[in-house]
Design an enzyme around this catalytic site. Structure first.
Site, PDB file in Angstrom:
ATOM      1  N   ARG A  71      18.044  67.413 -28.888  1.00  0.00           N
ATOM      2  CA  ARG A  71      17.026  67.811 -29.856  1.00  0.00           C
ATOM      3  C   ARG A  71      17.554  67.598 -31.269  1.00  0.00           C
ATOM      4  NH1 ARG A  71      16.607  72.863 -26.475  1.00  0.00           N
ATOM      5  NH2 ARG A  71      17.798  73.832 -28.139  1.00  0.00           N
ATOM      6  N   ARG A 102      22.066  76.828 -37.912  1.00  0.00           N
ATOM      7  CA  ARG A 102      23.138  77.362 -37.071  1.00  0.00           C
ATOM      8  C   ARG A 102      23.270  76.608 -35.752  1.00  0.00           C
ATOM      9  NH1 ARG A 102      21.356  82.587 -34.415  1.00  0.00           N
ATOM     10  NH2 ARG A 102      20.206  80.930 -33.331  1.00  0.00           N
ATOM     11  N   TYR A 135       6.807  71.824 -40.664  1.00  0.00           N
ATOM     12  CA  TYR A 135       7.142  72.145 -39.272  1.00  0.00           C
ATOM     13  C   TYR A 135       7.485  73.625 -39.127  1.00  0.00           C
ATOM     14  CZ  TYR A 135       9.979  72.734 -35.127  1.00  0.00           C
ATOM     15  OH  TYR A 135      10.489  73.214 -33.958  1.00  0.00           O
ATOM     16  N   PHE A 174      11.295  96.645 -38.769  1.00  0.00           N
ATOM     17  CA  PHE A 174      10.921  95.456 -38.006  1.00  0.00           C
ATOM     18  C   PHE A 174      11.138  94.186 -38.821  1.00  0.00           C
ATOM     19  CE2 PHE A 174       7.723  92.310 -36.749  1.00  0.00           C
ATOM     20  CZ  PHE A 174       7.838  92.285 -35.371  1.00  0.00           C
TER      21      PHE A 174
END
Length: 448
Positions: A259, A249, A202, A319
């Site tokens: 969910r 978290r 997933y 980044f």
């Protein structure tokens, strides 16, 4: 993500989350639709110096006049839809900046479809499977969404035209990742994440693919070596580390919104229902499951170290590195912390700014990873069921860090250019911090 398991990474695990990091996701940004690994890397100093790059301030403002009207609109949508990645994307060098911006918006549009619970499955599944083909249909748009980011679907022709304006090397990557992610999203629309293997799968669909796509874009731009884009295993780990951190978290928030993203194979060892962890009387079992999942996420850190050590361009390094150090700081705050089940665990803004300013070279990133690994080590209880696994992975991280540090030719040197870039990036990313961190004077995390 919509459905039973809808938390994609386009937000780092790179679309909506923190770091996402979506609520903070950059990978940093792209890492997932719901936790977009954009909206989300390795620990050894590169053997060669970073290539020179333009000052982030010029990146953000100097090229505005040369942009097409549709490209300006795309950057406007980027600012509107991403609290996490707007600043860091615009700090990237050259044409890579535009490619990543469009990549983000395409995945954001895909994620908006997946998240929209008002779209019936018989319509949504084909849309997810075919979404990549809409990039080559100039007039395609979708006006039936009720999601907050629906403008990226309603005005998709503006995004798709700029996609078609990109070089073929960028279009191929974006279209391929969009296709594979759409198929993966459709698979998990009504499917629970049961096993640890399915958890990895997933997270791969919603965040790992973002990491793979970004890496291929880095290489296509020639700012990074071809090997960065070819090594999909390391790139996948970059996204998984961010995505899993967000999922860990956000236990309580996800439960409150109906969910569930913690894998059943993990939580069923300690409770009959995942929601039972929110009950005070089940705290001990809850912490055991939490620590098991943190340990699983930490196993990606050696790959993160290896990945970052290959990067040569400063803007790409910033980044990639910033969301990763934010992630390990967050995992340290979450480990054995009851607050995960009682409220929100966030790192402080001051701490986040420090991390962003420091994470400009491999030596500094290694030091940060070592610091937070040691913090977790100090909190490992002798009675924790996952103690041995946790100690093992922490030892592996230490060994990886030390071995990479020994190969570093840059030691702890931080050039004035790196410091300047970090300072500007920190200022530009204040909005990102508002999404991912607590107030400057917030309470200390429990368990420290």
């Amino acid at each position: 993500m919509a459905g039973v398991c809808g938390k994609s990474a386009v937000s780092l695990s790179v679309l909506k989350r923190s770091f996402s990091l979506q609520r903070g996701c950059p990978w940093p940004v792209l890492a997932g639709a719901r936790r977009c690994a954009m909206e989300g890397r390795s620990l050894a100093v590169p053997p060669h110096p970073f290539r020179a790059h333009r000052h982030p301030a010029y990146v953000c403002f100097s090229c505005q006049d040369s942009m097409t009207e549709t490209l300006r609109t795309c950057y406007s949508y980027l600012n509107q839809t991403s609290r996490s990645f707007s600043a860091v994307i615009q700090a990237l060098d050259g044409e890579l900046r535009h490619a990543v911006c469009i990549f983000y918006l395409v995945l954001r549009a895909l994620d908006t479809v997946e998240d929209d619970m008002t779209i019936p499955l018989e319509k949504k599944v084909p849309m997810l499977h075919d979404f990549h083909s809409f990039l080559y249909q100039p007039e395609w748009s979708f006006s039936e969404s009720r999601e907050k980011d629906r403008q990226v679907l309603e005005d998709f022709p503006t995004i798709s035209v700029e996609f078609r304006n990109l070089g073929q090397e960028y279009r191929d990557v974006i279209s391929d990742i969009c296709h594979r992610m759409g198929v993966g999203m459709a698979e998990f629309l009504e499917k629970k994440v049961s096993s640890m293997k399915e958890w990895d799968k997933y997270c791969h669909y919603v965040a790992g693919l973002v990491g793979i796509g970004l890496s291929r874009l880095f290489s296509a731009s020639q700012l990074e070596d071809a090997e960065v884009g070819r090594d999909t295993e390391l790139a996948n780990s970059m996204g998984l580390f961010l995505q899993k951190t967000n999922i860990i978290r956000d236990y309580l928030e996800d439960q409150q919104q109906g969910r569930a993203f913690w894998p059943q194979e993990a939580w069923s060892q300690f409770a009959s229902r995942l929601e039972d962890f929110a009950q005070p009387q089940n705290l001990s079992s809850a912490l055991s499951c939490l620590n098991l999942l943190v340990t699983d996420a930490l196993r990606h850190v050696p790959d993160v170290i290896a990945y970052l050590s290959r990067l040569r361009n400063q803007s790409v390094f910033n980044f990639c590195a910033i969301p990763q150090v934010m992630a390990i700081a967050t995992l340290s705050a979450c480990y054995n912390n009851p607050q995960v089940f009682q409220g929100v665990v966030k790192i402080r803004k001051g701490q986040a700014v420090t991390l962003m300013m420091q994470a400009t070279n491999m030596a500094a990133v290694q030091s940060i990873i070592t610091q937070y690994s040691q913090e977790i080590l100090q909190k490992v209880s002798i009675t924790d069921p996952s103690r041995e696994q946790t100690l093992c992975v922490l030892n592996l991280i230490h060994e990886k860090s030390v071995s990479r540090a020994a190969l570093s030719s840059r030691a702890h040197h931080i050039s004035p250019v790196c410091v300047s870039a970090a300072m500007i990036l920190a200022a530009l990313s204040w909005q990102y911090l508002n999404a991912t961190t607590g107030p400057a004077g917030g309470a200390d995390m429990q368990g420290h």
